[in-house]
Motif scaffolding. Sequence first.
Motif, PDB file in Angstrom:
ATOM      1  N   GLY A 103       0.844  -1.208   0.000  1.00 34.32           N
ATOM      2  CA  GLY A 103       0.000   0.000   0.000  1.00 34.32           C
ATOM      3  C   GLY A 103       0.868   1.242   0.000  1.00 34.32           C
ATOM      4  O   GLY A 103       1.789   1.356  -0.817  1.00 34.32           O
ATOM      5  N   SER A 104       0.622   2.157   0.933  1.00 31.11           N
ATOM      6  CA  SER A 104       1.449   3.365   1.024  1.00 31.11           C
ATOM      7  C   SER A 104       2.716   3.109   1.832  1.00 31.11           C
ATOM      8  O   SER A 104       3.596   3.958   1.892  1.00 31.11           O
ATOM      9  CB  SER A 104       0.689   4.483   1.727  1.00 31.11           C
ATOM     10  OG  SER A 104      -0.635   4.535   1.320  1.00 31.11           O
ATOM     11  N   GLY A 105       2.749   1.992   2.539  1.00 35.57           N
ATOM     12  CA  GLY A 105       3.956   1.641   3.294  1.00 35.57           C
ATOM     13  C   GLY A 105       3.956   2.089   4.750  1.00 35.57           C
ATOM     14  O   GLY A 105       5.012   2.102   5.386  1.00 35.57           O
ATOM     15  N   LEU A 107       2.592   0.563   7.455  1.00 35.50           N
ATOM     16  CA  LEU A 107       2.971  -0.576   8.291  1.00 35.50           C
ATOM     17  C   LEU A 107       4.423  -0.972   8.011  1.00 35.50           C
ATOM     18  O   LEU A 107       5.165  -1.334   8.930  1.00 35.50           O
ATOM     19  CB  LEU A 107       2.011  -1.745   8.026  1.00 35.50           C
ATOM     20  CG  LEU A 107       2.233  -3.001   8.852  1.00 35.50           C
ATOM     21  CD1 LEU A 107       2.174  -2.713  10.343  1.00 35.50           C
ATOM     22  CD2 LEU A 107       1.203  -4.065   8.490  1.00 35.50           C
ATOM     23  N   TYR A 155      -0.597 -14.060  -3.593  1.00 40.34           N
ATOM     24  CA  TYR A 155      -1.458 -15.255  -3.654  1.00 40.34           C
ATOM     25  C   TYR A 155      -0.824 -16.342  -4.532  1.00 40.34           C
ATOM     26  O   TYR A 155      -1.143 -17.511  -4.412  1.00 40.34           O
ATOM     27  CB  TYR A 155      -2.853 -14.924  -4.223  1.00 40.34           C
ATOM     28  CG  TYR A 155      -3.669 -13.940  -3.420  1.00 40.34           C
ATOM     29  CD1 TYR A 155      -3.471 -13.762  -2.061  1.00 40.34           C
ATOM     30  CD2 TYR A 155      -4.686 -13.192  -4.042  1.00 40.34           C
ATOM     31  CE1 TYR A 155      -4.229 -12.851  -1.333  1.00 40.34           C
ATOM     32  CE2 TYR A 155      -5.456 -12.291  -3.318  1.00 40.34           C
ATOM     33  CZ  TYR A 155      -5.213 -12.121  -1.977  1.00 40.34           C
ATOM     34  OH  TYR A 155      -5.977 -11.223  -1.265  1.00 40.34           O
ATOM     35  N   LEU A 170      -4.381  -7.490   3.233  1.00 41.69           N
ATOM     36  CA  LEU A 170      -4.996  -7.677   1.906  1.00 41.69           C
ATOM     37  C   LEU A 170      -6.298  -8.461   2.084  1.00 41.69           C
ATOM     38  O   LEU A 170      -6.561  -9.014   3.164  1.00 41.69           O
ATOM     39  CB  LEU A 170      -4.018  -8.346   0.936  1.00 41.69           C
ATOM     40  CG  LEU A 170      -3.100  -9.461   1.450  1.00 41.69           C
ATOM     41  CD1 LEU A 170      -3.876 -10.635   1.901  1.00 41.69           C
ATOM     42  CD2 LEU A 170      -2.094  -9.826   0.403  1.00 41.69           C
TER      43      LEU A 170
HETATM   44  N1  SAH Z   1      -0.625  -1.902   5.125  1.00 42.04           N
HETATM   45  C1  SAH Z   1      -0.552  -0.809   4.162  1.00 42.04           C
HETATM   46  C2  SAH Z   1      -1.838  -0.672   3.379  1.00 42.04           C
HETATM   47  C3  SAH Z   1      -2.118  -1.858   2.488  1.00 42.04           C
HETATM   48  S1  SAH Z   1      -3.559  -1.599   1.480  1.00 42.04           S
HETATM   49  C4  SAH Z   1      -0.212   0.478   4.896  1.00 42.04           C
HETATM   50  O1  SAH Z   1      -0.219   0.500   6.131  1.00 42.04           O
HETATM   51  O2  SAH Z   1       0.073   1.489   4.235  1.00 42.04           O
HETATM   52  C5  SAH Z   1      -3.658  -3.157   0.709  1.00 42.04           C
HETATM   53  C6  SAH Z   1      -2.666  -3.337  -0.431  1.00 42.04           C
HETATM   54  O3  SAH Z   1      -2.625  -4.705  -0.779  1.00 42.04           O
HETATM   55  C7  SAH Z   1      -3.067  -2.583  -1.701  1.00 42.04           C
HETATM   56  O4  SAH Z   1      -2.002  -1.748  -2.065  1.00 42.04           O
HETATM   57  C8  SAH Z   1      -3.279  -3.670  -2.723  1.00 42.04           C
HETATM   58  O5  SAH Z   1      -2.877  -3.306  -4.018  1.00 42.04           O
HETATM   59  C9  SAH Z   1      -2.397  -4.799  -2.164  1.00 42.04           C
HETATM   60  N2  SAH Z   1      -2.776  -6.165  -2.545  1.00 42.04           N
HETATM   61  C10 SAH Z   1      -4.008  -6.692  -2.594  1.00 42.04           C
HETATM   62  N3  SAH Z   1      -3.944  -7.998  -2.962  1.00 42.04           N
HETATM   63  C11 SAH Z   1      -2.629  -8.290  -3.117  1.00 42.04           C
HETATM   64  C12 SAH Z   1      -1.930  -9.477  -3.516  1.00 42.04           C
HETATM   65  N4  SAH Z   1      -2.579 -10.595  -3.797  1.00 42.04           N
HETATM   66  N5  SAH Z   1      -0.569  -9.437  -3.581  1.00 42.04           N
HETATM   67  C13 SAH Z   1       0.097  -8.287  -3.295  1.00 42.04           C
HETATM   68  N6  SAH Z   1      -0.527  -7.135  -2.937  1.00 42.04           N
HETATM   69  C14 SAH Z   1      -1.862  -7.136  -2.858  1.00 42.04           C
END
Ligand code: SAH
Length: 253
Positions: A103-105, A107, A155, A170
């Motif tokens: 995501g935005s990074g 975490l 996945y 996710l």
């Molecule tokens: N934890 C992040 C936010 C994650 S949002 C933070 O704190 O900033 C969820 C992210 O998971 C999204 O960017 C989405 O594109 C990604 N995502 C969803 N399914 C995924 C998959 N199967 N493999 C990799 N990334 C995935």
Amino acid sequence: MIKEGDKVLLIDRRGKSYLLTVSDREFHTDLGILNLGELIGREYGTRLETHRGEVFRVIKPNIADYIAKMKRGPQTVHPKDAAQIVAYAGISPGDFIVEAGVGSGALTLFLANVVGPEGRIVSYELREDFANIARRNIEWAGFSDRVTIKLGDVYEGIEERGVDHIVLDLPQPERVLPHAVEALKPGGYFVAYTPCANQVQRFHEHLTEYREYFGKPKTVECLVREQEVSKNCFRPSTRMLAHTGYITFIRRL
Ligand code: SAH
């Protein structure tokens, strides 16, 4: 001593703050213009005045400041939840973590700070635009040495082995379970952050097929209630963040 290129947190008398990179330039605020070049050679803790005589306190930003001020794309994990992830999984300096999605990074930054310079994080992300936002945030916060972003679908598989922890934010964490069995070290945690109760339920249903590999699951929700403290009244704030997500922990045996 503050040098050119260092990051500083400037705080005004109202508590409003700015996280800036020091260089010989002006910075405009609603309380007047600051000359950031004046900071070079001074110590953190110094004061900087605007052309109108308004005083800003100058400190060194920490990880919470970077997360609060970073650029955001998709919804980020809240620090209260990041703290639970670290506390319950026992994430420690030197750990090797696989994360998805980045995501935005937010975490990612929190975890990168905890694992320290000896730790490593590989973070899978499907979307290039989010990966680019995250890469910028990671570099800006100074964690490029320990974080690698991989464009790809977690996945489909996890390439890494001997992983200390897998941390997921996710939609379908159950789809990562078969890969986690291969990738995780015994004793390592699989952590799934999911906003919805039906996601938690579905995840637990899938877990029944993996009983042999994992310990008893634990799902938590973390509520933080801020307090208003004044001379005549000490009470919870009227408003509260009601729900962010559930966090489920299982341990590889
Ligand atoms: N934890 C992040 C936010 C994650 S949002 C933070 O704190 O900033 C969820 C992210 O998971 C999204 O960017 C989405 O594109 C990604 N995502 C969803 N399914 C995924 C998959 N199967 N493999 C990799 N990334 C995935």
